[in-house]
Motif scaffolding. Structure first.
Motif, mmCIF file in Angstrom:
data_model
loop_
_atom_site.group_PDB
_atom_site.id
_atom_site.type_symbol
_atom_site.label_atom_id
_atom_site.label_comp_id
_atom_site.label_asym_id
_atom_site.label_seq_id
_atom_site.Cartn_x
_atom_site.Cartn_y
_atom_site.Cartn_z
ATOM 1 N N LYS A 143 0.822 -1.205 0.000
ATOM 2 C CA LYS A 143 0.000 0.000 0.000
ATOM 3 C C LYS A 143 0.860 1.261 0.000
ATOM 4 C CE LYS A 143 -4.016 -1.981 2.402
ATOM 5 N NZ LYS A 143 -4.807 -1.958 3.676
ATOM 6 N N ALA A 144 1.918 1.239 0.790
ATOM 7 C CA ALA A 144 2.795 2.409 0.870
ATOM 8 C C ALA A 144 3.503 2.664 -0.453
ATOM 9 C CB ALA A 144 3.814 2.218 1.996
ATOM 10 N N PHE A 145 4.005 1.609 -1.096
ATOM 11 C CA PHE A 145 4.690 1.792 -2.386
ATOM 12 C C PHE A 145 3.723 2.245 -3.468
ATOM 13 C CE2 PHE A 145 8.036 -1.450 -0.889
ATOM 14 C CZ PHE A 145 8.871 -0.444 -0.453
ATOM 15 N N LYS A 146 2.497 1.750 -3.434
ATOM 16 C CA LYS A 146 1.500 2.220 -4.398
ATOM 17 C C LYS A 146 1.224 3.702 -4.206
ATOM 18 C CE LYS A 146 -1.316 -1.934 -5.278
ATOM 19 N NZ LYS A 146 -2.670 -2.533 -5.057
ATOM 20 N N ALA A 147 1.105 4.114 -2.945
ATOM 21 C CA ALA A 147 0.776 5.515 -2.654
ATOM 22 C C ALA A 147 1.916 6.458 -3.000
ATOM 23 C CB ALA A 147 0.398 5.655 -1.182
ATOM 24 N N SER A 148 3.146 6.039 -2.713
ATOM 25 C CA SER A 148 4.300 6.928 -2.930
ATOM 26 C C SER A 148 4.812 6.905 -4.360
ATOM 27 C CB SER A 148 5.440 6.542 -1.988
ATOM 28 O OG SER A 148 6.001 5.278 -2.354
ATOM 29 N N GLY A 149 4.605 5.783 -5.057
ATOM 30 C CA GLY A 149 5.161 5.643 -6.396
ATOM 31 C C GLY A 149 6.658 5.445 -6.408
ATOM 32 N N GLU A 150 7.248 5.208 -5.241
ATOM 33 C CA GLU A 150 8.705 5.076 -5.123
ATOM 34 C C GLU A 150 9.278 3.993 -6.026
ATOM 35 O OE1 GLU A 150 11.945 3.542 -1.764
ATOM 36 O OE2 GLU A 150 9.899 4.056 -1.161
ATOM 37 N N LEU A 151 8.565 2.883 -6.153
ATOM 38 C CA LEU A 151 9.065 1.761 -6.947
ATOM 39 C C LEU A 151 8.338 1.624 -8.280
ATOM 40 C CD1 LEU A 151 9.529 -0.990 -4.199
ATOM 41 C CD2 LEU A 151 11.174 0.712 -5.023
ATOM 42 N N GLY A 152 7.572 2.616 -8.654
ATOM 43 C CA GLY A 152 6.815 2.548 -9.906
ATOM 44 C C GLY A 152 5.551 1.727 -9.741
ATOM 45 N N HIS A 274 10.529 -1.195 -9.971
ATOM 46 C CA HIS A 274 11.875 -0.941 -9.456
ATOM 47 C C HIS A 274 12.101 -1.582 -8.078
ATOM 48 C CE1 HIS A 274 12.311 1.838 -12.781
ATOM 49 N NE2 HIS A 274 11.224 2.472 -12.385
ATOM 50 N N GLY A 275 11.546 -2.754 -7.897
ATOM 51 C CA GLY A 275 11.778 -3.456 -6.641
ATOM 52 C C GLY A 275 10.741 -4.538 -6.424
ATOM 53 N N TRP A 276 10.843 -5.215 -5.291
ATOM 54 C CA TRP A 276 9.910 -6.291 -5.010
ATOM 55 C C TRP A 276 9.822 -6.552 -3.518
ATOM 56 C CZ3 TRP A 276 12.887 -9.784 -2.503
ATOM 57 C CH2 TRP A 276 14.215 -9.976 -2.925
ATOM 58 N N ILE A 277 8.764 -7.261 -3.154
ATOM 59 C CA ILE A 277 8.565 -7.760 -1.795
ATOM 60 C C ILE A 277 8.365 -9.263 -1.899
ATOM 61 C CG2 ILE A 277 7.137 -7.660 0.284
ATOM 62 C CD1 ILE A 277 6.118 -4.916 -0.773
ATOM 63 N N LYS A 301 16.883 7.168 -9.968
ATOM 64 C CA LYS A 301 17.464 8.434 -9.516
ATOM 65 C C LYS A 301 17.694 8.458 -8.009
ATOM 66 C CE LYS A 301 15.150 10.937 -13.262
ATOM 67 N NZ LYS A 301 14.201 12.012 -13.626
ATOM 68 N N SER A 302 18.026 7.296 -7.443
ATOM 69 C CA SER A 302 18.306 7.232 -6.018
ATOM 70 C C SER A 302 19.808 7.308 -5.790
ATOM 71 C CB SER A 302 17.771 5.922 -5.431
ATOM 72 O OG SER A 302 18.224 5.756 -4.104
ATOM 73 N N ALA A 303 20.223 8.237 -4.960
ATOM 74 C CA ALA A 303 21.648 8.390 -4.661
ATOM 75 C C ALA A 303 22.154 7.234 -3.796
ATOM 76 C CB ALA A 303 21.884 9.716 -3.946
ATOM 77 N N GLU A 304 21.254 6.596 -3.072
ATOM 78 C CA GLU A 304 21.668 5.532 -2.168
ATOM 79 C C GLU A 304 21.889 4.213 -2.877
ATOM 80 O OE1 GLU A 304 18.712 5.321 0.832
ATOM 81 O OE2 GLU A 304 19.082 7.336 1.593
ATOM 82 N N GLY A 305 21.269 4.008 -4.043
ATOM 83 C CA GLY A 305 21.402 2.753 -4.757
ATOM 84 C C GLY A 305 20.474 1.686 -4.202
ATOM 85 N N PRO A 306 20.604 0.459 -4.692
ATOM 86 C CA PRO A 306 19.711 -0.626 -4.268
ATOM 87 C C PRO A 306 19.864 -0.954 -2.785
ATOM 88 C CG PRO A 306 20.893 -1.195 -6.278
ATOM 89 C CD PRO A 306 21.547 0.029 -5.744
#
Length: 360
Positions: A143-152, A274-277, A301-306
């Motif tokens: 739910k959080a990733f869907k809301a933020s769009g962080e992982l597409g 851009h990721g998985w659970i 575009k993450s400076a921290e990387g995977p």
């Protein structure tokens, strides 16, 4: 002031009734009292009541409901009895918990829901995988990733359930005083649902086998998706079924692609762009052990990387957490983990699978 404990009545104390349910409610002593049980096997009912300190024992559920003041009912019954007994229990007008699936047929499932609505109450269906701490955590991350769009976008979900040791000593302390026989109490014997009327007779056993073994995973897919879906393909061997969610997310269910003898290796993969659970679930009757979750992030575009993280979850097994979730729902503190209406969708999905696999 502490909240008054809920008064719970049990209908049926077979192997699953005792080991998956009763012992968990008995352990939640600060939240509820199991005040009565109905068990058609006289000797077993009496022995189970002594073991768990249940003060009242009946051979007929109707007598328990007539004589006891209950806040909720836990009814562990063979699923092809649900269409007979659930409407009777629902007449009490209090919440009812029962094991999956809702029924052995769509028609009986619909009758159960009609009886529930007439009584103005609700049911929670025992899809315990929804209550595993790992599943609950994974859903919040989805739910959080869907809301933020962080992982597409969410792109794909795969659930795999190989047959294996699902008990893992979970039946070590159950009682069955009558052995393979049954003392029928004062009743006339068990009644069963009629066979499904929406399929040929030779497909009833395959349908019941599917809803017995894989309906958990059918339900789990919708839980993780957060929306409806349809199967589009079923391979003839019965190992793979594939489909698509209402919003276009691809999904697969793998049904025993291999077997294990001393392990349980059920898993889910929820993939974003851009990721998985990933979720690894323990054996259904394993005690004091939650599943595990791994979260992989590789956002653009993450400076921290995977990154790869595995949260530390409480050592609470899904059946215990499920009991706590039902009690919380009875108190009005949360919604039921799976409603009867939600569970009816599983029966429709199972029928869809049979039609795809057998062409009828």
């Amino acid at each position: 002031m502490a909240a008054q404990k809920l008064r719970i009545g049990f209908c049926g104390t077979g192997n699953m009734g005792q080991c998956a349910h009763l012992r968990n409610y008995a352990a939640l002593k600060d939240e509820c009292d199991v005040v009565a049980l109905a068990e058609i096997r006289r000797e077993t009912g009496a022995a189970v009541a002594r073991k768990y300190g249940v003060p009242a024992v009946y051979t007929e559920a109707k007598d328990m409901l007539k004589n006891e003041k209950l806040d909720a009912i836990v009814a562990s019954q063979p699923f092809t009895r649900h269409g007979v007994i659930m409407p009777e229990l629902l007449e009490a007008g209090i919440p009812v918990f029962t094991e999956k699936p809702l029924s052995g047929s769509i028609a009986c499932g619909e009758r159960i829901i009609a009886a529930m609505r007439k009584a103005k109450t609700w049911m929670m269906i025992g899809y315990h995988k929804r209550s595993d701490p790992a599943s609950m955590y994974a859903l919040e991350r989805v739910k959080a990733f869907k809301a933020s769009g962080e992982l597409g976008k969410l792109t794909y979900i795969r659930v795999t359930m190989p047959a294996g040791d699902w008990v893992q000593n979970g039946f070590f302390d159950h009682l069955n005083c009558e052995g393979s026989g049954v003392t029928w109490g004062g009743g006339t014997g068990l009644q069963w649902e009629p066979a499904p009327d929406d399929m040929p007779e030779d497909l009833v056993n395959p349908y019941h086998a599917f809803v017995n073994y894989y309906i958990h995973q059918v339900n789990f897919l919708r839980y993780l998706l957060g929306e409806g879906y349809h199967f589009k393909y079923a391979d003839p061997s019965g190992v793979l079924v594939a489909g698509e969610s209402d919003s276009g997310v691809a999904l697969t269910l793998e049904m025993t692609p291999y077997r294990t003898t001393r392990d349980w290796q059920e898993s889910a993969l929820i993939a974003f762009q851009h990721g998985w659970i990933s979720v690894e679930l323990p054996a259904p009757l394993a005690l004091n052990r939650a599943g595990t979750v791994t979260v992989f992030r590789d956002p653009e575009k993450s400076a921290e990387g995977p990154s790869l993280t595995t949260p530390v979850l409480p050592n609470v097994h899904a059946m215990r957490q499920q009991a706590a979730n039902f009690l919380a729902a009875v108190r009005g503190e949360r919604a039921p983990m799976c409603t009867a209406e939600d569970a009816l969708l599983d029966l429709h999905t199972a029928r869809e699978y049979i039609r795809l696999r057998y062409g009828r």
